[in-house]
Scaffold this active site. Structure first.
Site, PDB file in Angstrom:
ATOM      1  N   HIS A 129       0.652  -0.987  -0.227  1.00 18.22           N
ATOM      2  CA  HIS A 129       0.257   0.162  -0.005  1.00 18.22           C
ATOM      3  C   HIS A 129       0.609   1.069   0.218  1.00 18.22           C
ATOM      4  O   HIS A 129       0.494   2.565  -0.287  1.00 18.22           O
ATOM      5  CB  HIS A 129      -1.203   0.396   0.987  1.00 18.22           C
ATOM      6  CG  HIS A 129      -2.087  -1.100   1.031  1.00 18.22           C
ATOM      7  ND1 HIS A 129      -2.310  -0.742   2.303  1.00 18.22           N
ATOM      8  CD2 HIS A 129      -2.393  -2.005   0.225  1.00 18.22           C
ATOM      9  CE1 HIS A 129      -3.468  -2.752   2.326  1.00 18.22           C
ATOM     10  NE2 HIS A 129      -3.485  -2.930   0.530  1.00 18.22           N
ATOM     11  N   LEU A 375      -3.571  -9.474   6.033  1.00 18.49           N
ATOM     12  CA  LEU A 375      -2.564  -9.281   4.337  1.00 18.49           C
ATOM     13  C   LEU A 375      -1.855  -8.041   3.870  1.00 18.49           C
ATOM     14  O   LEU A 375      -1.312  -7.856   2.650  1.00 18.49           O
ATOM     15  CB  LEU A 375      -4.351  -8.546   4.097  1.00 18.49           C
ATOM     16  CG  LEU A 375      -5.343  -9.504   3.780  1.00 18.49           C
ATOM     17  CD1 LEU A 375      -6.476  -8.473   3.620  1.00 18.49           C
ATOM     18  CD2 LEU A 375      -5.390 -11.188   3.656  1.00 18.49           C
ATOM     19  N   PHE A 376      -1.245  -8.146   4.799  1.00 19.67           N
ATOM     20  CA  PHE A 376       0.343  -7.421   4.741  1.00 19.67           C
ATOM     21  C   PHE A 376       0.660  -6.332   4.531  1.00 19.67           C
ATOM     22  O   PHE A 376       1.816  -6.323   3.140  1.00 19.67           O
ATOM     23  CB  PHE A 376       1.348  -8.281   4.120  1.00 19.67           C
ATOM     24  CG  PHE A 376       1.162  -9.669   4.755  1.00 19.67           C
ATOM     25  CD1 PHE A 376       1.067 -10.274   5.825  1.00 19.67           C
ATOM     26  CD2 PHE A 376       1.081 -11.286   3.938  1.00 19.67           C
ATOM     27  CE1 PHE A 376       0.490 -11.305   6.770  1.00 19.67           C
ATOM     28  CE2 PHE A 376       0.760 -12.319   4.070  1.00 19.67           C
ATOM     29  CZ  PHE A 376       0.661 -12.628   5.887  1.00 19.67           C
ATOM     30  N   CYS A 377      -0.447  -5.393   4.385  1.00 22.63           N
ATOM     31  CA  CYS A 377      -1.126  -4.115   3.799  1.00 22.63           C
ATOM     32  C   CYS A 377      -0.242  -4.224   1.953  1.00 22.63           C
ATOM     33  O   CYS A 377      -0.121  -3.256   1.653  1.00 22.63           O
ATOM     34  CB  CYS A 377       0.353  -3.006   4.312  1.00 22.63           C
ATOM     35  SG  CYS A 377      -0.086  -2.884   6.461  1.00 22.63           S
ATOM     36  N   ALA A 378      -1.123  -5.280   1.936  1.00 23.32           N
ATOM     37  CA  ALA A 378      -0.600  -5.574   0.160  1.00 23.32           C
ATOM     38  C   ALA A 378      -2.038  -6.488  -0.095  1.00 23.32           C
ATOM     39  O   ALA A 378      -2.046  -7.777  -0.645  1.00 23.32           O
ATOM     40  CB  ALA A 378       0.332  -6.179  -0.328  1.00 23.32           C
TER      41      ALA A 378
END
Ligand code: PLP
Length: 454
Positions: A129, A375-378
């Site tokens: 992100h 979701l690992f900022c992706a």
């Protein structure tokens, strides 16, 4: 970009000393164990060398760029020398600028504010992100679909750039190594494609720089951004390095002291400001001297350790984890470019029939292993890899699918220069035991997090 693999285990060096290597944590099942920090992709532990350098400098700490005193001048010299060290670490061109920021996110937002008028931005939907989001309020953004091979990434970009209308200034933003799959992106080829179509390119090296040498010249990227806390220097600084022209022509990122060369009152009552043209233009306010100093220390430590050695060690750990997980049919590793893609030590996976948050909580509570789930900022990338609904599913910490259904989030294990073999061995053994024997403890969801019931 290619990554060599360790020829044999015997040739692999010892891990670099990091802080926290002897910290023990309690297990929910009783007793204590040395903490296995396997979440380097979020924040890596400080290198002992960085900590020692900072401790040695701390008594000499002083304000930079303003004080007449000895310590201020010493600190100013160290601060400015850090720019040189970072420029060398990134193999920058002679006229590139090194701007100190707070983080990769900050660096990319700074660049977003420095885009020329009518600039179009091209970014793959697979980005973190921090690379995906800074552009939309300041430019026309084209989000490119997830490619399934590095070659497809280049083709997709070329087509999009060639079709842009009008054919004005453009910026491509691409990650060097994915924070989800660890896979390396074809940065050099993407840079060539960008330049062939009159565009510029910024490299998000947040996950690349801690694992792999980065050469601005060799990759021919226009800018590169990275964060200190992922590079073993957790004191709150980051870097944006590259072409000076857009930065020099832009309004300062922050208005204030340090960025301004001359401020005068006007007859109409207002003030006129002459801004610096150097990196100081975008560094208003008192800078994070310790953070900058620690980044320079980390750059030197990694360079002195030798990239061939560091990469060989990391590839050895990657092979251990991937081979270990391959023995567990319930585990599915997430990948965009396939098994043979070159990668760094970041591996995300799901375990059939398991809630990823539950699995990660059990690794922590029962084995003393720190990984990440979510979701690992992706979000778009992880949803693509999981095959879940791109519109509605998979809020971070959302309840998991029932056994047999698709997972809504994933587990990520990541490691680096300070990771001993024992940590990844324990991780692989724990995954196998959890899958075959189940959790030994009971867990419940509390505010979206899975926690052991006490
Ligand atoms: N880019 C990538 C690929 C990342 O993995 C991250 C953080 O995880 C960032 C950017 C943002 O880094 P920071 O949070 O230090 O700004």
């Amino acid at each position: 970009m290619s990554v060599s693999t360790a020829a044999a285990d015997q040739s692999v060096c010892a891990p670099l000393p990091v802080l926290g290597r002897d910290v023990t944590v309690p297990l929910v099942t009783g007793g204590e164990v040395t903490y296995a920090a396997l979440d380097y992709a979020a924040s890596a532990p400080a290198l002992q060398r960085v900590w020692d350098d900072v401790a040695a400098y701390a008594p000499y700490y002083g304000s930079v760029h303003r004080g007449a005193g000895y310590l201020s001048q010493l600190s100013t010299d160290l601060f400015e020398n850090a720019r040189v060290t970072v420029a060398e670490f990134l193999d920058c061109r002679a006229d590139d600028q090194v701007v100190f920021t707070r983080s990769t996110t900050d660096s990319l937002n700074l660049l977003a504010r420095a885009l020329p008028a009518d600039c179009q931005v091209f970014v793959f939907e697979t980005e973190h992100h921090a690379s995906l989001l800074p552009w939309q309020d300041v430019a026309r953004v084209t989000y490119l679909n997830a490619p399934r091979t590095p070659a497809q990434a280049v083709q997709t970009l070329e087509r999009a750039l060639a079709a842009r209308d009008p054919y004005g200034p453009a910026l491509v933003c691409v990650t060097g190594a994915s924070n989800v799959t660890g896979e390396l992106w074809p940065v050099r080829e993407l840079a060539a494609a960008a330049h062939a179509h009159g565009a510029r390119i910024v490299l998000d090296a947040a996950q690349l720089a801690p694992h792999h040498p980065v050469s601005v010249r060799d990759l021919d990227v226009d800018w590169v951004a990275f964060s200190g806390h992922k590079l073993y220097a957790p004191f709150g600084s980051g870097v944006l390095a590259g072409r000076a022209d857009w930065l020099r022509e832009a309004e300062p990122y922050l208005a204030g002291g340090g960025a301004s060369r001359k401020v005068t009152r006007r007859e109409d009552g207002g003030v006129t400001v002459e801004w610096h043209e150097s990196a100081a233009r975008h560094e208003a306010g008192s800078p994070n001297v310790i953070g900058v100093y620690s980044i320079a220390s980390a750059c030197k430590a990694l360079t002195e350790a030798g990239w061939d050695t560091l990469v060989a060690r990391e590839q050895h750990l990657i092979a251990k984890v991937r081979e270990g997980l391959a023995d567990v049919p319930e585990v599915k590793i997430l990948s965009l470019f396939g098994d043979d893609a070159p990668r760094v030590g970041v591996i995300s996976f799901v375990v059939e029939g398991w809630n990823s948050s539950h699995f990660a909580a059990a690794l922590s509570a029962e084995y003393g292993i720190g990984v990440r789930d979510g979701l690992f900022c992706a979000h778009p990338l992880v949803r693509t890899l999981l095959g879940t609904d791109p519109q509605t599913q998979g809020e971070c910490g959302a309840p998991e699918a029932a056994p047999g259904e698709k997972s809504l989030n994933a587990i990520r294990v990541s490691f680096g220069a300070g990771t001993p073999d024992e940590h990844v061995d324990r991780f692989v053994a724990a995954v196998k035991e959890l899958v075959t024997e189940g959790a030994k403890w009971t867990y419940r969801t509390e505010e979206g997090r899975c926690v052991p019931v006490r």
